[in-house]
Scaffold this active site. Structure first.
Site, PDB file in Angstrom:
ATOM      1  CB  CYS A  39      -1.904   6.418   1.183  1.00 58.17           C
ATOM      2  SG  CYS A  39      -0.658   5.673   2.243  1.00 58.17           S
ATOM      3  CD  GLU A  55      -2.313   1.885   2.223  1.00 58.41           C
ATOM      4  OE1 GLU A  55      -2.814   2.992   1.967  1.00 58.41           O
ATOM      5  OE2 GLU A  55      -1.967   1.543   3.353  1.00 58.41           O
TER       6      GLU A  55
END
Length: 228
Positions: free
Chosen positions: A196, A162
């Protein structure tokens, strides 16, 4: 708070509540996930039946980041143990207090042969990556993601990466400008912008650009006041 002055409400929302929601989701779904699934059989094997049986992968490594040091260390663990795996968690060395807390919590909850926490810096992570895990879960930068994937390839270890990326906010003249300004600012400023998928640039229809800029300024004053 001791690591980077994160407000209590933000911790409850972005760290603890997400972990609890995953626990509830897994409890609701696990029985159906574990059940063997009947699938079609190739004509060449006529007279037989085919099923998919789900099995644990084995030993997993979870490398946690500093930006969500509790949530992104613990929520991958939930799925690892739900699938019957053992796990080693390597929390970020940049959030020392949270790392220590996670280690203490895991010692209280699990035997070390099932879940262990290894604390340390880059050298520790490098040593862990030399070991033959069956799956590695890493959250962090694309640069380090390449290092993790290279190390995993030596053992044919599967990976979940990720990684941070570019997340545009696309705004046209069909939206409520004040609402979209507030939502965009909230997404950008949550966790000090260290998320993110935080919107890090905008694509705006030219005819509403100035209108949006003013709405965004207004949202900043509403969120933070006018003091420097």
């Amino acid at each position: 708070w001791a690591d980077f002055k994160k407000p209590e409400a933000e911790v409850a929302l972005s760290e603890v509540a997400i972990v609890l929601s995953h626990i509830r989701y897994i409890k609701r779904k696990l029985k159906s996930w574990m059940r063997p699934k009947k699938v079609p059989t190739n004509l060449a094997l006529f007279g037989t039946s085919s099923h998919i049986y789900y099995e644990p992968k084995g030993n997993t490594l979870i490398i946690g980041p500093w930006n969500y040091p509790f949530m992104l260390s613990v929520y991958p663990l939930l799925y690892a143990i739900a699938a019957g795996n053992t796990a080693i968690i390597k929390p970020s060395e940049l959030t020392v207090h949270t790392s220590t807390f996670v280690a203490k919590m895991m010692r209280q909850l699990f035997p070390e042969r099932e879940v262990a926490v290894v604390e340390g810096g880059v050298e520790t992570t490098t040593q862990l990556l030399d070991l033959p895990f069956h799956h590695i879960y890493f959250t962090g930068s694309p640069r380090v993601g390449r290092i993790v994937m290279t190390a995993a390839a030596k053992h044919l270890t599967s990976v979940t990466l990720e990684l941070g990326g570019k997340s545009p906010a696309v705004i046209d003249d069909s939206v409520d400008m004040e609402k979209i300004a507030e939502k965009t600012l909230w997404g950008k400023s949550l966790n000090g912008g260290q998320t993110c998928i935080a919107p890090d640039y905008m694509i705006i229809q030219e005819s509403v650009k100035e209108q949006f800029v003013e709405a965004y300024r207004k949202a900043i004053r509403k969120f933070y006041g006018t003091a420097p």
